[in-house]
Design a protein around this motif. Structure first.
Motif, short mmCIF file in Angstrom:
data_model
loop_
_atom_site.label_atom_id
_atom_site.label_comp_id
_atom_site.label_asym_id
_atom_site.label_seq_id
_atom_site.Cartn_x
_atom_site.Cartn_y
_atom_site.Cartn_z
N GLU A 1 0.98 -1.32 0.01
CA GLU A 1 -0.02 0.05 0.25
C GLU A 1 0.90 1.30 0.19
O GLU A 1 0.68 2.07 -0.82
N ALA A 2 1.93 1.32 0.74
CA ALA A 2 2.74 2.50 0.97
C ALA A 2 3.49 2.86 -0.28
O ALA A 2 3.60 3.72 -1.06
N ALA A 3 4.12 1.46 -0.82
CA ALA A 3 4.76 1.64 -2.04
C ALA A 3 4.17 2.25 -3.26
O ALA A 3 4.45 3.09 -4.00
N ASN A 4 2.75 1.78 -3.48
CA ASN A 4 1.90 2.07 -4.37
C ASN A 4 1.59 3.72 -4.40
O ASN A 4 1.63 4.48 -5.26
N PHE A 5 1.47 4.25 -3.14
CA PHE A 5 1.06 5.59 -2.81
C PHE A 5 2.52 6.45 -3.26
O PHE A 5 2.16 7.36 -3.84
N ASP B 1 8.66 9.00 -13.02
CA ASP B 1 9.96 8.04 -13.01
C ASP B 1 9.84 7.17 -11.84
O ASP B 1 10.80 6.83 -11.23
N SER B 2 8.48 6.94 -11.32
CA SER B 2 8.36 5.87 -10.14
C SER B 2 7.59 4.85 -10.50
O SER B 2 6.43 4.99 -11.49
N ARG B 3 7.98 3.58 -10.23
CA ARG B 3 7.11 2.45 -10.51
C ARG B 3 7.30 1.41 -9.58
O ARG B 3 8.37 1.34 -8.81
N ILE B 4 6.54 0.48 -9.32
CA ILE B 4 6.49 -0.67 -8.70
C ILE B 4 7.55 -1.76 -9.59
O ILE B 4 7.23 -1.89 -10.72
N GLU B 5 8.51 -2.53 -8.97
CA GLU B 5 9.40 -3.34 -9.81
C GLU B 5 9.05 -4.72 -9.66
O GLU B 5 9.28 -5.47 -10.43
N ASN B 6 8.88 -4.99 -8.36
CA ASN B 6 8.57 -6.44 -7.94
C ASN B 6 7.88 -6.37 -6.71
O ASN B 6 8.17 -5.99 -5.69
N HIS C 1 -3.80 11.87 2.19
CA HIS C 1 -3.61 10.34 2.47
C HIS C 1 -3.38 10.13 3.90
O HIS C 1 -2.66 9.23 4.28
N GLY C 2 -3.90 11.00 4.84
CA GLY C 2 -3.48 10.81 6.22
C GLY C 2 -2.23 11.50 6.80
O GLY C 2 -1.85 11.03 7.92
N GLY C 3 -1.72 12.06 6.02
CA GLY C 3 -0.39 12.69 6.49
C GLY C 3 -0.64 13.90 7.73
O GLY C 3 -1.68 14.14 7.99
#
Length: 162
Positions: free
Chosen positions: A16-20, A27-32, A97-99
């Motif tokens: 969840e955090a990585a997706n946020f 230039d950001s992405r989930i890699e694995n 997002h709750g910050g």
């Protein structure tokens, strides 16, 4: 050549955090996403253990450790923002997002991680050749929560706040 990848510890919210985080910057992405092949002391088979991702090209890892560990300001992530709209966009996204806003451009996300949302212009005002202007800009910054480029500029130039 060796590379360094910061690893962020989460109780169970790594994916969840990585997706946020990847939603915030280009230039950001989930890699694995690595899932557990079997039950283990803090989870079940198929649960996310590790998420590898990139933020603005920098590699990170998010780890679900099963228990939450608290982050401190001893480590924070600085985002260098080109202009006020970028400062505002990132600040607002983290808050939405709750910050939790802190001061002097610091903000803590809903997972407890500290971020510094800093305009690229800040060093120009805090380290400019006009020492009195730099002192005024520093005093202005210390009174801010979200950094305001125009406010820093006005303080540096000795102009009254708008």
């Amino acid at each position: 050549m060796s590379k360094i990848t910061p690893c962020l510890w989460f109780g169970s919210e790594a994916e969840e955090a990585a997706n946020f985080y990847v939603s915030l910057l280009p230039d950001s992405r989930i890699e694995n996403v690595q899932r557990s092949p079997a039950d283990y002391p803090h989870g079940r088979s198929g649960q996310v253990i590790v998420v590898e991702f990139a933020l603005a090209g920098q590699r990170f890892m998010a780890l679900n450790g099963g228990i939450r560990m608290e982050y401190t300001n001893a480590v924070s992530f600085v985002i260098d923002c080109a202009d006020q709209p970028e400062v505002d966009r990132l600040w607002d996204a983290i808050l939405a997002h709750g910050g939790k806003a802190e001061q002097c451009g610091w903000i803590r996300d809903r997972y407890g991680l500290a971020w510094q949302i800093v305009p690229s212009a800040l060093p120009k005002y805090l380290g400019g050749p006009d020492k009195a202007g730099a002192q005024r800009a520093m005093q202005a910054m210390l009174g801010m929560v979200k950094l305001d480029i125009e406010g820093l500029k006005r303080a540096y130039e000795g102009k009254p706040a708008a």
